[in-house]
Design a protein around this motif. Structure first.
Motif: not given
Length: 314
Positions: A60-81
């Motif tokens: 949900s947080s990533a979707q919000n960031a994308i809607s705000q124009g963020r385009r470089t996104l990292f996941a800090m976690g495992g495969d499920g993350t």
């Protein structure tokens, strides 16, 4: 050439948003967070770290960031993350990265990233963009979901409950093997039918321990079910493990624990673009360690569906 000069200019063009799954890998993220923050600073990259307490919150947080124009996104976690991030970002013009600190980091390993989180972060910051395939699954409930590495039905889906529960505290591959052994004690083999729509491959029916569809060579923290799988070849690796007795499964353990290799004549493999798995009794399908839905499931490769940062090849 120093670290700052080697860092990708792409990452300096805008804010890098890093979604941290605080529960991944038994909570390992917090112990590495400070060092990784300092590493980004040393590369002169502006990074915003967003703490999340579940994959659902992260998505949900990533979707919000994308809607705000963020385009470089990292996941800090495992495969499920990472799965949560790719579902949030699918169809958007984004550049993704994975900082592996989960219990299973099979997609990161397939990219060529080191297992140690700080070294992996450094390899990404010196890396370059690469397009990879994703896997799209549609379940009996009508749910559509993407995953990046591996998924399947049978013993592994049953083991997910233990891996995310009672055995969450165990590290890496031992967590998944212990979970699978626990599930095996009460496991009843499934009658599965595998169809390959649009292919010359003939359908087959079998009594199975596991029926899996992979994009990466391994899942379950290094269990190499599909050693020839490639992340960007436009195809899926389909793996069937025919029914094994408890003693037959135990005989495979020493090599499996030591190397992740599963060598037995009961393993069958195919390459395809589309697969349908149906079962005599309804079973759950897991992708990247997350339960997605029930059978029958239809699975297809989505070529070059995500752009990710990968380490430079030596």
């Amino acid at each position: 050439m120093n670290d700052r000069a080697e860092a990708s200019n792409i990452l300096r063009e805008s804010v890098v948003t890093i979604f941290v799954n605080s529960v991944a890998g038994g909570g390992r993220a917090r112990s590495y967070l400070g060092r990784i923050q300092k590493l980004f600073e040393s590369f002169q990259i502006h990074a915003q770290f967003v703490m999340t307490s579940s994959t659902a919150e992260l998505e949900s947080s990533a979707q919000n960031a994308i809607s705000q124009g963020r385009r470089t996104l990292f996941a800090m976690g495992g495969d499920g993350t990472l799965q949560a991030l790719v579902n949030a970002a699918f169809g958007a013009d984004t550049l993704l990265g994975v900082l592996p600190i989960g219990g299973g980091n099979d997609f990161a390993a397939a990219l060529g990233l080191p297992g140690e989180p700080v070294k992996a972060a450094k390899a990404i910051l010196r890396g370059k963009p690469r397009f990879v395939d994703l896997v799209r699954v549609r379940t009996a409930e009508g749910r559509t979901r993407m995953y990046a590495g591996g998924g399947g039905i049978g013993l592994d889906a049953e083991a997910v409950r233990y891996a995310s529960g009672a055995y969450r505290w165990l590290p890496g591959r031992s967590r998944y093997i212990a979970s699978a052994l626990r599930a095996l004690l009460r496991y009843v083999p499934i009658e599965v039918r595998i169809d390959f729509p649009g292919s010359d491959l003939r359908p087959l029916e079998a009594k199975a321990l596991i029926a899996a569809v992979l994009n990466s060579p391994s899942y379950g923290a290094g269990v190499r079910l599909a050693p020839d799988a490639i992340l960007d070849d436009g195809s899926l690796d389909v793996v069937l493990i025919e029914n094994l007795s408890l003693f037959g499964a135990l005989a495979l353990l020493p090599r499996l624990i030591a190397t992740g290799e599963l060598r037995t004549s009961r393993v069958k493999r195919w390459s395809a673009q589309r697969v349908r798995l149906s079962t005599e009794r309804q079973c759950l399908f897991q992708g990247d360690g997350e339960i997605i839905g029930a059978t029958p499931v239809e699975i297809e490769v989505v070529p070059r569906a995500a752009q990710v940062l990968a380490p430079l090849k030596e």
